[in-house]
Each structure stands twice: as structure tokens, then as C-alpha cells.
Design a protein around this motif. Structure first.
Motif, short mmCIF file in Angstrom:
data_model
loop_
_atom_site.label_atom_id
_atom_site.label_comp_id
_atom_site.label_asym_id
_atom_site.label_seq_id
_atom_site.Cartn_x
_atom_site.Cartn_y
_atom_site.Cartn_z
N VAL A 1 0.83 -1.20 0.00
CA VAL A 1 0.00 0.00 0.00
C VAL A 1 0.87 1.26 0.00
O VAL A 1 0.65 2.20 -0.77
N ILE A 2 1.89 1.28 0.87
CA ILE A 2 2.75 2.48 0.98
C ILE A 2 3.54 2.68 -0.31
O ILE A 2 3.58 3.78 -0.87
N PRO B 1 3.77 6.88 -4.36
CA PRO B 1 4.22 7.39 -5.67
C PRO B 1 3.06 7.76 -6.59
O PRO B 1 3.12 8.76 -7.30
N MET B 2 1.99 6.94 -6.57
CA MET B 2 0.86 7.23 -7.45
C MET B 2 0.18 8.53 -7.03
O MET B 2 -0.16 9.39 -7.87
N CYS C 1 -6.59 2.81 -7.21
CA CYS C 1 -6.65 2.53 -5.77
C CYS C 1 -7.30 1.18 -5.51
O CYS C 1 -6.85 0.40 -4.66
N ILE C 2 -8.40 0.91 -6.24
CA ILE C 2 -9.08 -0.38 -6.07
C ILE C 2 -8.15 -1.52 -6.45
O ILE C 2 -8.07 -2.54 -5.75
N ALA C 3 -7.42 -1.35 -7.57
CA ALA C 3 -6.48 -2.40 -7.99
C ALA C 3 -5.38 -2.59 -6.96
O ALA C 3 -4.99 -3.73 -6.64
N ILE C 4 -4.87 -1.48 -6.40
CA ILE C 4 -3.80 -1.58 -5.39
C ILE C 4 -4.31 -2.29 -4.15
O ILE C 4 -3.64 -3.16 -3.58
N ALA D 1 -2.95 -5.58 -2.76
CA ALA D 1 -2.37 -5.49 -1.41
C ALA D 1 -2.93 -6.56 -0.49
O ALA D 1 -2.24 -7.02 0.44
N PHE D 2 -4.18 -6.97 -0.72
CA PHE D 2 -4.76 -8.00 0.13
C PHE D 2 -4.65 -9.40 -0.46
O PHE D 2 -4.52 -10.38 0.27
N ALA D 3 -4.71 -9.48 -1.80
CA ALA D 3 -4.66 -10.80 -2.43
C ALA D 3 -3.25 -11.34 -2.52
O ALA D 3 -3.00 -12.53 -2.24
#
Length: 568
Positions: free
Chosen positions: A24-25, A30-31, A294-297, A301-303
Motif C-alpha cells: 500500500v505504501i 508514488p501514485m 486505488c481499487i487495484a492496489i 495489497a490484500f490478495a
């Protein structure tokens, strides 16, 4: 599901959280930073571009109207310079010149007239009855007295509808006149409105006092007109750009430019949302892309950490299984070495016992013991010692052959003899588990050139697996050898049991390394995989057929050569 120790479970949870936070960080910062910087730069550049575009448009439009007014003023001045009351009457002069102006410019000039120094229009040409009209108190007449050329503000006047006048002062020998012409307000107004930008963009003209000099297609709020820049706001600038908000809360922009030939100001008015409509569309597009990113990240990030931790957990489990297998292999190797040592130790005294028994038997034959009542018993006991001694030697020999490392030497092997030898070794364990081993060995099968120890390892593994499967219920194992009618020049070994069978889901995996259904510590999952590899190395094939509750059948095909081929 296999139980995971509590400490490992906590470790996996902490690792998952750390990887998630790191993704996430590393992804968001950067994005977010890049999107913010790029959008800020784009927003500033686009706003500057819009301001420059509107300013340039207003400036050019102002220049066009300035040119229009200068041209029309020049026409009236030229007309005034050509007026000579001694050569031509005033009415004829006005009629002739108005006709020429209309021919050249259409309806731009509405009428023309001559006004004396007292404000009386003594000559007139046009659509209205304005001869002898009194302009002595008109603002435009008073202003034109002191100027050679004067352009009035827009006013209603005697005719009752908006218009403005261009007046040229003529100085004669005995008196002076004013040549005036009314400019068609409709033509002038359409020229002012001939600027198109967006849905709400419109242009209008105000004088120095802030009064409208044109008509607009919408009613402008008073505060909008009052908010236009003042002449003092220009400070040698060609245009002035301001952003305001009306009393309804709607934001708008005004761009103003001063005329050169008259104390008027060109003003362009447009709603802020309309002026920056493309920018707003870009904002929404950027926000949509940012949201999708953000949704993709978040998804990654969880998967991804879960997948990584799952793979790590699986690797740890496999590592633990391999460690146990190494330990088991070490134990088996130690047991094999111990068995080999014991077999050697037993072989020596057994050989001595057999030799001593033979020596005693020779002595009995030499001595005259025929009258001894126990001679027959002595002879029987010696024969029994010889028989059991040879049996012990055979057992230790078999134990040695299985305890030593695999001998991969290729020899001509009689498969039936190898099977009988293995059945004799496993017979005791089979009886202990209430398992009966039956054999149907075809005596006509040929020799095959393979490694004897590898073939024994395959058959022994399959028999042991069958015994393990039936250890609780007992059953029957049948072993059959024959010549294949399907595969040409192949010998077939069939090992079948009537045990519990193998579930359908496991059939496709039983030859995979480390796959086992036995309890932890009892099976390594390598036996059938090794068997498969050995048979493949022999250029043979092995398959399995099983049904839950009915039993399992393994078939082994091993190629052989004909006797003629072997002897040539």
C-alpha cells in the motif's frame, strides 16, 4: 486441514500485514504524489491556456469593432469634407451620399443629417421624419461642439429605440455645421455578439460609467455589470481577467478590453464551469482512473500477501515433510546397516553349526553305533539342524540383499523367482495382518534383462502398500505373471488386492512425489514415485485401477526379447 502451530500462525498473520502495508505504501505514495503533481501542473497550464485564449479572442474582437468604428467614422469624415453648400443643396448631398453608403455597406448607416450651430437639423435623409428636429439639448450635440469627431453612447432619443451617432464637426466661413449619421444598432449589436465560446460565453459593451451599450440574449445581473473592470484596472494591459461569484453562488469569469477610438469597453462573460468544462472532464477522468488504480492496489495489497503466505506455508509444510522423510530415510539406512551387520554375525555361527552338524553325522557313520537305541533320533536331529541352518542362511542372505544399497547391475532375471523370493519374505507380515498372498505365475514367461534389486524393490513396495491398506480388515493379494496380448513383446505383472480401494480424486496423484494418504510419520510419499521411475527406466509402463470398497489393481508392463534374439 493440517493443523498449523500457533506461533507459525501468528508469524503468517504478521507477515501478511507487513506485506500488505508495504504494498500500500510503496504503491499509493508514488501514485498519489505523481498524480497530484501532474494534475496540478496540468491544471495550472490549462487555466493559463484558457485565460490566454479568451483574452486573445476578446482582444481580437475589440480590434475588429475598433476597426469597424474607425472605418465608419472615416466614411462620415470623408463625406463631410466633400460637402460644399455653394455647389449642391444639402438634401441632394445627403441623399446622394447615403445611397452610396448603403450601396457599399448595406444597412449599417440608417440615416444622415446636417445640424446647425443651434442644434436644428436643417437637412435630413433617412426613414424617419426628423427634418428640423431640435438637438440643442441632446448630450451628443453638446459633446460634438468641442470635438472634430464624436461617437455617442447608445441612447433611445427621439426615435424611441437604441442607436448611437457618429458626428463630424464642419467649420465654415460664416458658420459651422455638424454632419451626423445614425449607425444601425442591430448590425452593430450582432457584430459585438459575433463571438462564440462554450454555452454561456457572450460579449457586451459598457461605457466608462458602466452602462450597457449593447443588448444581450440573457438578462445580466446588476452585480455582474458592476463587477466589470474599470479603466484604471488596465495599467497599460491589453486585457483584464477577473473571476467573480454572483449572489446565487455561481462563479463566472470576465475578460475586458478597452477600445481605442471611443471610451467604451468590450467585456466577455462566461460561467466558470463552462469556461473550464474540459478541465472538469479531465478532473473526473483523472479521479476515475485514480479510483480504479486505488481499487487495484487494494485488491493486490490484500490478495498478493495471502497468496505469498499461502505459498510460504505450503513450502514450509513440504520442507517439514521432507525433513521427516530425511529422518525416516536415515532411520531406514541405519536399520539396513544394522540388519546387514546382524545378518553377517548370524551367518558365521550358523555356518559353524551346519558344519559341526555335518561333522557329527560323519562321525556317527564311522562309529559302530548300530546297536544304539537313539541312533535314528540322532540322525533325524542332525538332518533338522542342517535343514534349519540352511534356512537361516537363506533368510540372512535375503536380508542382506535387501539391506545393502540398490544394485543397478543388469542381469537376466526370471521374474517368477524374484516374486517367490519376495512373497516368502513378506509372508510373515501378511499372516500377521490376516492377509493371504496368492500367486498365479506363468511358467512360460521368458527371462528379462533388468536390475534384479530394482524389480524386487517395485514388487515389494506394491505388496507392502496392499498389506498396509488391509491391515485392519485383512484380505487377499493376488500376483499374476503373463505375456501381454496388448503390448507386443511385453511381460505383464498384475498385483491386485480386495482392500478398501483408492478414492477417484487421488488416483491421478498417487505417482506424484511426496503424495501420501498415510498418517504423518508412517508414509514418505516416495514409494510409488520411485516405482514409477524404475519402470520408466526399464522402458516399461505401470498403471492403476481402483474402486472404493472393491480393491486396487496395479499392472506393470516390462519389455523382453525373444529367445532367438537373445541367443544371436
Amino acid at each position: 486441514m493440517e493443523h498449523v502451530p500457533e506461533d507459525r500462525h501468528i508469524f503468517y498473520q504478521v507477515l501478511t500485514r507487513k506485506i500488505t502495508m508495504l504494498i500500500v505504501i510503496v504503491s499509493f505514495f508514488p501514485m498519489l504524489l505523481t498524480t497530484g503533481i501532474l494534475f496540478s501542473r496540468f491544471n495550472g497550464a490549462y487555466a493559463d491556456k484558457v485565460r490566454a485564449h479568451i483574452s486573445e479572442l476578446v482582444q481580437k474582437h475589440t480590434q475588429n469593432i475598433d476597426t469597424f468604428l474607425a472605418e465608419k467614422t472615416g466614411n462620415i469624415r470623408f463625406m463631410a469634407q466633400n460637402f460644399n453648400p455653394r455647389q449642391q443643396s444639402a438634401e441632394a448631398f445627403l441623399k446622394q451620399n447615403l445611397a452610396l453608403l448603403k450601396k457599399e455597406y448595406g444597412d449599417v448607416f440608417t440615416d444622415v443629417g446636417l445640424v446647425d450651430d443651434k442644434g436644428i437639423q436643417f437637412a435630413y435623409e433617412g426613414p424617419f421624419n426628423l427634418k428640423n428636429a431640435d438637438y440643442s439639448s441632446a448630450q451628443w450635440f453638446l459633446m460634438a461642439q468641442d470635438q472634430s469627431v464624436y461617437i455617442s453612447d447608445v441612447f433611445a432619443g427621439l426615435r424611441g429605440h437604441p442607436h448611437f451617432i457618429i458626428a463630424v464637426h464642419l467649420q465654415g466661413q460664416d458658420s459651422h455645421y455638424i454632419l451626423r449619421s445614425t449607425i444601425n444598432f442591430g448590425a452593430f449589436n450582432s457584430l459585438v455578439e459575433n463571438i462564440h465560446l462554450g454555452k454561456t460565453g457572450m460579449a457586451f459593451i459598457v461605457n466608462a460609467r458602466g452602462s450597457l451599450q449593447t443588448q444581450t440574449h440573457v438578462d445580466l445581473l446588476p452585480e455582474v455589470i458592476q463587477s466589470v473592470p474599470k479603466p484604471k484596472d488596465f495599467n497599460d494591459k491589453a486585457t483584464v481577467f477577473i473571476k467573480k461569484e454572483d449572489n446565487t453562488g455561481r462563479e463566472y469569469v470576465c475578460v475586458a478590453a478597452m477600445f481605442k477610438n471611443i471610451d467604451w469597453m468590450m467585456v466577455f462573460h462566461q460561467d466558470l464551469d463552462d469556461a473550464f468544462r474540459d478541465l472538469q472532464s479531465t478532473k473526473w477522468l483523472t479521479l476515475s482512473i485514480f479510483t480504479l488504480g486505488c481499487i487495484a492496489i487494494v485488491f493486490v495489497a490484500f490478495a498478493l500477501p495471502r497468496n505469498i503466505v499461502h505459498l510460504l506455508s505450503s513450502a514450509d509444510k513440504k520442507s517439514e515433510v521432507m525433513n521427516r522423510q530425511v529422518v525416516e530415510s536415515g532411520k531406514l539406512a541405519t536399520i539396513g546397516e544394522l540388519a546387514a551387520g546382524i545378518a553377517h554375525e548370524i551367518n558365521n555361527p550358523v555356518a559353524i553349526m551346519v558344519e559341526e552338524a555335518g561333522w557329527i553325522e560323519d562321525l556317527l557313520e564311522e562309529e559302530d553305533l548300530k546297536q544304539c537305541e537313539n541312533l535314528d533320533e540322532f540322525t533325524r536331529a542332525l538332518r533338522q539342524i542342517n535343514t534349519q541352518g540352511r534356512r537361516c542362511k537363506e533368510i540372512t542372505h535375503k536380508l542382506l540383499s535387501f539391506a545393502r544399497k540398490t544394485d543397478s547391475t543388469i542381469n537376466d532375471v526370471q521374474v517368477n523367482d524374484s516374486i517367490r523370493e519376495i512373497v516368502s519374505l513378506t509372508g510373515q507380515m501378511a499372516r500377521y495382518n490376516n492377509v493371504i498372498i496368492e500367486t498365479r505365475l506363468n511358467e512360460g514367461i521368458p527371462y528379462i534383462r533388468i536390475s534384479p534389486s530394482e524389480l524386487q524393490q517395485v514388487i515389494l513396495n506394491l505388496i507392502n502398500n496392499a498389506i498396509d491398506a488391509m491391515e485392519k480388515t485383512g484380505g487377499t493379494i493376488s500376483i499374476e505373471t503373463k505375456i501381454s496380448h496388448i503390448e507386443n513383446k511385453h511381460l505383464v505383472i498384475v498385483i491386485q488386492d480386495n482392500g478398501p480401494g483408492i478414492p477417484r480424486d487421488n488416483l491421478a496423484r498417487i505417482f506424484d512425489p511426496f503424495f501420501t494418504t498415510k498418517p504423518v510419520g508412517k508414509g514418505t510419499g516416495l514409494g510409488l514415485s520411485i516405482c514409477y521411475g524404475i519402470i520408466e527406466k526399464m522402458n516399461g509402463k505401470i498403471d492403476v485401477q481402483s474402486e472404493v470398497g472393491a480393491g486396487t489393481k496395479f499392472r506393470i508392463w516390462i519389455p523382453f526379447q525373444e529367445i532367438e534374439e537373445q541367443t544371436t
